[in-house]
Design an enzyme around this catalytic site. Structure first.
Site, mmCIF file in Angstrom:
data_model
loop_
_atom_site.group_PDB
_atom_site.id
_atom_site.type_symbol
_atom_site.label_atom_id
_atom_site.label_comp_id
_atom_site.label_asym_id
_atom_site.label_seq_id
_atom_site.Cartn_x
_atom_site.Cartn_y
_atom_site.Cartn_z
ATOM 1 C CG HIS A 1 61.560 -6.354 0.521
ATOM 2 N ND1 HIS A 1 61.902 -6.278 0.950
ATOM 3 C CD2 HIS A 1 62.037 -7.078 -0.715
ATOM 4 C CE1 HIS A 1 62.077 -7.755 1.396
ATOM 5 N NE2 HIS A 1 62.081 -8.072 0.311
ATOM 6 C CG HIS B 1 60.279 -7.426 5.314
ATOM 7 N ND1 HIS B 1 61.961 -7.098 4.627
ATOM 8 C CD2 HIS B 1 61.187 -8.731 6.143
ATOM 9 C CE1 HIS B 1 63.076 -7.826 4.934
ATOM 10 N NE2 HIS B 1 62.603 -8.436 5.721
ATOM 11 C CD GLU C 1 59.566 -4.701 3.558
ATOM 12 O OE1 GLU C 1 60.435 -3.890 4.688
ATOM 13 O OE2 GLU C 1 59.601 -4.718 2.730
ATOM 14 C CD GLU D 1 65.216 -2.088 0.672
ATOM 15 O OE1 GLU D 1 63.332 -1.996 1.309
ATOM 16 O OE2 GLU D 1 64.927 -3.629 0.699
HETATM 17 ZN ZN LIG Z 1 62.062 -5.035 3.282
#
Ligand SMILES: [Zn+2]
Length: 350
Positions: A166, A67, A70, A229
């Site tokens: 991420h 992404h 990020e 995450e």
């Molecule tokens: Zn992500």
């Protein structure tokens, strides 16, 4: 030291954002501190190999920026490459460093046309016009080529790793957590111990195949894979990287070949997916706050969603919601529900 215009190692992020490519095939590879060999393979794709490689050398794919907005993990990975190149970070593993969605990183966006992390495992073929589709194809091929040179699981168990880093969009009851792709096997103790070393508080185990990069490497490349995450998104340069110190140190210990998990380290809590809210129509009403943190618990009998005749009612004593998103298209998942399976999962570790 050469400038980033000539060599991708000193500032892999700036080199990639600038769209720089090696001027010649000879300029695409070289040797840096400690005899580490490097090779630039594609935009945002760099392979590093220690001076000595044998039949049991680990292969570790480290990805960030799947992404594009990020930023913190992208900065950490770029810094790790620079530290390996300068001899400040020891390297005992083959590493493939991947900055995933370079075009979106340049635009400061999560993605341009489609979420890249929903296009792996061949799903890119469904959106051939998407600007993310060729990148998904390229990253699948890069991962397969990288792991094709790794030892087989029979020769060296747990020698293939993939950590996809991420940051989350919403707040979470556990600020840092990991997602393990569905493999049909109990999770590996080696991975959970690494996650404990990285100070990851919670782990979510998927029970269905996904289209993420970590699902792809787990299924197709036999990697111990997870999606990390690591907290909330901020623009480049505005990240408080100290908040990521635990994960960063554990990544560095992994590639240095050091044993992880200091004595007394807390194993993460483990949650398993037991249900989902499926959007039936645009009439879907989620009975949770729009900004409800991930892993917020709900009690048996609570009605979390209503959509015509469809209702999602909590069936277990406690279920926690993850990734609620009523904005998806009808037919798609508008939220996951998980339950705590820490005790049984830790008892079944291989
Ligand atoms: Zn992500």
């Amino acid at each position: 030291m050469t400038s980033s215009a000539e060599n991708p190692l000193a500032d892999f992020l700036a080199y990639t954002l600038a769209g720089t490519r090696p001027a010649s095939p000879e300029a695409a590879h070289g040797e840096c501190a400690g005899g580490v060999r490097w090779q630039w393979l594609d935009e945002g794709v760099l392979e590093l190999e220690p001076a000595r490689v044998d039949a049991t050398t680990r292969s570790v794919l480290l990805s960030a920026g799947v992404h594009g907005d990020e930023t913190a993990p992208i900065e950490l990975l770029s810094q790790l490459v620079a530290d390996i190149a300068a001899g400040r970070a020891p390297l005992a593993c083959r590493v493939l460093a991947v900055l995933g969605n370079a075009a979106a990183m340049r635009a400061g966006e999560r993605y341009l046309d489609d979420d890249l992390n929903r296009l792996f495992g061949g799903r890119h073929a469904r959106v051939p016009a998407s600007r993310e589709a060729p990148r998904a194809v390229a990253l699948e091929a890069a991962a397969q080529r990288f792991f094709a040179k790794a030892p087989s699981a029979a020769d060296a168990p747990f020698a293939r790793w993939h950590l996809d880093m991420h940051t989350a969009i919403r707040a979470s009851a556990f600020e840092q957590f990991a997602l393990l792709p569905h493999t049909g096997e109990p999770p590996a103790r080696a991975m959970l111990e690494w996650l404990a070393d990285a100070r990851i508080a919670a782990v979510l185990i998927h029970t269905e195949k996904g289209a993420t990069l970590s699902s792809f490497t787990a299924e197709t490349c036999g990697a111990l894979a997870c999606t990390l995450e690591l907290g909330k998104v901020r623009p480049f340069g505005e990240n408080d990287l100290s908040r990521f110190a635990g994960a960063d140190a554990a990544v560095r210990r992994l590639v240095a070949g050091e044993a992880s998990l200091p004595k007394g380290a807390q194993m993460p809590r483990i949650f398993t997916v037991i249900g989902q809210i499926t959007k039936q129509s645009d009439a879907l009403k989620l009975n949770v706050a729009a900004d409800v943190p991930n892993f917020t618990p709900f009690q048996r009998g609570e009605v979390l969603a209503e959509d015509g005749a469809y209702r999602y009612v909590v069936q277990h004593d406690e279920e926690r919601i993850v990734f609620p998103n009523p904005g998806v298209k009808p037919g798609l998942r508008a939220g996951l529900l998980v339950v705590d399976t820490t005790r049984e999962t830790l008892a079944a570790l291989v």
